[in-house]
Structures are given as C-alpha cells and as structure tokens.
Write a protein that holds these residues in place. Sequence first.
Motif, mmCIF file in Angstrom:
data_model
loop_
_atom_site.group_PDB
_atom_site.id
_atom_site.type_symbol
_atom_site.label_atom_id
_atom_site.label_comp_id
_atom_site.label_asym_id
_atom_site.label_seq_id
_atom_site.Cartn_x
_atom_site.Cartn_y
_atom_site.Cartn_z
ATOM 1 N N PHE A 20 -41.893 -55.703 71.721
ATOM 2 C CA PHE A 20 -41.379 -56.532 70.618
ATOM 3 C C PHE A 20 -41.012 -57.615 71.244
ATOM 4 O O PHE A 20 -39.939 -57.701 71.793
ATOM 5 N N THR A 21 -41.636 -58.792 71.281
ATOM 6 C CA THR A 21 -41.227 -60.036 71.776
ATOM 7 C C THR A 21 -41.329 -61.236 70.794
ATOM 8 O O THR A 21 -40.830 -62.348 71.235
ATOM 9 N N ASP A 22 -41.390 -61.064 69.500
ATOM 10 C CA ASP A 22 -41.703 -62.090 68.775
ATOM 11 C C ASP A 22 -40.346 -62.870 68.566
ATOM 12 O O ASP A 22 -40.312 -64.071 68.541
ATOM 13 N N ALA A 23 -39.215 -62.189 68.444
ATOM 14 C CA ALA A 23 -37.987 -62.779 68.043
ATOM 15 C C ALA A 23 -37.670 -63.797 69.289
ATOM 16 O O ALA A 23 -37.015 -64.670 69.548
ATOM 17 N N GLU A 24 -37.772 -62.928 70.675
ATOM 18 C CA GLU A 24 -37.723 -63.419 71.836
ATOM 19 C C GLU A 24 -38.296 -64.957 72.202
ATOM 20 O O GLU A 24 -37.653 -65.977 72.637
ATOM 21 N N ILE A 25 -39.446 -65.034 71.625
ATOM 22 C CA ILE A 25 -40.250 -66.125 71.837
ATOM 23 C C ILE A 25 -39.586 -67.205 70.908
ATOM 24 O O ILE A 25 -39.646 -68.226 71.181
ATOM 25 N N ALA A 26 -39.449 -66.536 69.565
ATOM 26 C CA ALA A 26 -38.948 -67.690 68.378
ATOM 27 C C ALA A 26 -37.782 -68.329 68.675
ATOM 28 O O ALA A 26 -37.532 -69.307 68.442
ATOM 29 N N LEU A 27 -36.785 -67.425 69.733
ATOM 30 C CA LEU A 27 -35.599 -67.999 70.236
ATOM 31 C C LEU A 27 -35.788 -69.423 70.793
ATOM 32 O O LEU A 27 -35.053 -70.490 70.468
ATOM 33 N N ALA A 28 -36.678 -69.502 71.928
ATOM 34 C CA ALA A 28 -36.912 -70.664 72.522
ATOM 35 C C ALA A 28 -37.853 -71.622 71.682
ATOM 36 O O ALA A 28 -37.380 -72.937 71.489
ATOM 37 N N ASP A 29 -38.946 -71.209 70.976
ATOM 38 C CA ASP A 29 -39.498 -72.336 70.000
ATOM 39 C C ASP A 29 -38.386 -72.887 68.822
ATOM 40 O O ASP A 29 -38.626 -74.008 68.643
ATOM 41 N N LEU A 86 -29.085 -58.842 60.614
ATOM 42 C CA LEU A 86 -29.295 -59.993 59.654
ATOM 43 C C LEU A 86 -28.111 -60.832 59.876
ATOM 44 O O LEU A 86 -27.109 -60.385 60.477
ATOM 45 N N PRO A 87 -28.423 -62.088 59.240
ATOM 46 C CA PRO A 87 -27.099 -63.084 59.453
ATOM 47 C C PRO A 87 -25.828 -62.436 59.113
ATOM 48 O O PRO A 87 -25.557 -61.897 58.072
ATOM 49 N N ARG A 146 -27.874 -72.930 61.408
ATOM 50 C CA ARG A 146 -28.615 -72.434 60.405
ATOM 51 C C ARG A 146 -28.732 -70.981 61.217
ATOM 52 O O ARG A 146 -28.960 -71.031 62.188
ATOM 53 N N SER A 147 -29.336 -70.018 60.182
ATOM 54 C CA SER A 147 -29.578 -68.800 60.391
ATOM 55 C C SER A 147 -30.965 -68.694 59.966
ATOM 56 O O SER A 147 -31.448 -68.545 58.942
ATOM 57 N N ASP A 148 -31.941 -68.252 60.851
ATOM 58 C CA ASP A 148 -33.534 -68.037 60.657
ATOM 59 C C ASP A 148 -33.589 -66.716 60.779
ATOM 60 O O ASP A 148 -33.589 -66.026 61.688
ATOM 61 N N VAL A 149 -34.236 -65.984 59.805
ATOM 62 C CA VAL A 149 -34.531 -64.871 59.762
ATOM 63 C C VAL A 149 -36.074 -64.358 60.067
ATOM 64 O O VAL A 149 -36.921 -65.038 59.677
ATOM 65 N N ILE A 150 -36.211 -63.773 61.308
ATOM 66 C CA ILE A 150 -37.487 -63.569 61.866
ATOM 67 C C ILE A 150 -38.090 -62.223 61.398
ATOM 68 O O ILE A 150 -37.491 -61.023 61.724
ATOM 69 N N THR A 151 -39.176 -62.110 60.797
ATOM 70 C CA THR A 151 -39.846 -60.947 60.539
ATOM 71 C C THR A 151 -41.001 -60.583 61.222
ATOM 72 O O THR A 151 -41.699 -61.675 61.444
ATOM 73 N N ILE A 209 -36.734 -56.770 61.333
ATOM 74 C CA ILE A 209 -36.000 -58.256 61.079
ATOM 75 C C ILE A 209 -35.185 -58.346 62.219
ATOM 76 O O ILE A 209 -34.408 -57.495 62.458
ATOM 77 N N ASN A 210 -35.139 -59.629 62.631
ATOM 78 C CA ASN A 210 -33.978 -59.905 63.520
ATOM 79 C C ASN A 210 -33.767 -61.607 63.042
ATOM 80 O O ASN A 210 -34.278 -61.937 62.020
#
Length: 240
Positions: A47-56, A197-198, A214-219, A230-231
């Motif tokens: 599971f790396t989607d949210a970790e990558i999204a953090l930087a992006d 969740l936020p 802002r709080s972005d929900v990553i699915t 969800i993160n």
Amino acid sequence: MSLLFKELDYRPTAMGVLSLRRRRELTLDIDVYEIKLDDEYLMSSLFTDAEIALADLGLAELSGDNLDVVVGGLGLGYTAKAALDNPAVGKLAVIDTLAEVIEWHQNGLLPLGPQLSGDPRCSLVHGDFFAASLAQTLGMDPARPDTRHDAILLDIDHSPANVLHPDHARLYTEDGLKQLASHLTPGGIFALWSTELPDPAFEAKLATAFATYRSDVITFKHPVLDREDINTVYVARKAA
C-alpha cells in the motif's frame, strides 16, 4: 523466485523491536516489504498510494523551482521518492528517528534505497522530527538550522489522534502546529498523512495555525482483498 518469507533484519530499539521482512505475495506474484515495530505494522510496500499522494498533493501547491523540502519519516521511502520525482525539488531532508531504517536504505536492503542514497539532492537525517518541529531554530534540518523550508511532509503516526509515541502528541496541538509553521517560508506547505478519515477537531487546530487548509480523502484498492481503502492527506498553507 524469491523465498516465500525472509526476515532481513531484526533490531531492538528504544521504541521497541524493529524488524524488516520480505515476503512473496503469491496472488500478485510480487515481493512485499514490511516494517514492523513490535507487533505493529508501520509500513508495507503493498500500500503506497497515500504515501505518494502526500508528496504529490503537497508539492503541487507550490510554484517555482529549487524547492527546499523536509519529509518526516523515511519508512520504505515512497514519500521521499515521490518528492524527488518532482523536478522542482532542489533539496530534500528526510528525518527519521530510527537509524536502523536509514541503514537499511543505505545498505540496499530496500528497493528504493539506492535511488534515495544516490540522489545528490537528498540527505537521510538521523534525528527526532518532533523535537525539530518544536525547536526554536528557523529550519528543521540540523545541517541548515538557519534555513526555512518550502514544504514539510509528515508520514509517521497513524493519525493525529493515534500516535506511535506519547511525545508525538504535542505536535498536533494548536501551539505545536504554530511552531511547526514557523519553520516554513511564507506561503509554505505542511502536508500530513493519516490512516483515518478527516478529523474535525484536528482541522480546527490547523485553522488556527495556517492561513488555509484542506483534507483530501485518498481512496485506493486493496490489491489482495479486492476492496476499497481510505486514507486522508491534510494540506495546509502558511500565510504569505
């Protein structure tokens, strides 16, 4: 074909027993790397989607080039690698309290280790991110204490309300967030990963320390269980 399971390293630390494991996920035909602290999973390469999204998501808020970025928490290196993939990043300091994790990257035990260690823009810093965030110096990088940063990206605790160590909780208060913001340049970005969740209570604290947030929900899809997980990534901007 690799071994189905191998413990690559096992170290007692002040925070608990730290272990690095590699296992074969037969359903996907891939090797999965996992870091555990005692019986708790800190990170998995599954599971790396949210970790990558953090930087992006955090860095997308900034313009210009030669950005000065701090990442709190090295882990398997996916947030740091995503930051380095951004051509606008000129300097990256990755702060981790566990020297063992830094050694794993430097010694090539983890897949992203050679890329991080070999990038001249990147320094892997053994230090306490939380102590640095609450310090009175302008910057958080001990090699450059007089330099503020354009972005601070944090991926250590599970969430502001679910921390790995009681000492971390102080950062997620109004005063702690205001002190962290003091290490940012005007208009700088603080971004935070959370497995939950936020949290409205935490959002209220962000609102006191930053000009906007802002709080972005990553699915993302669980690759083995075929379900959606969800993160959250919080993105806050300091006043310009």
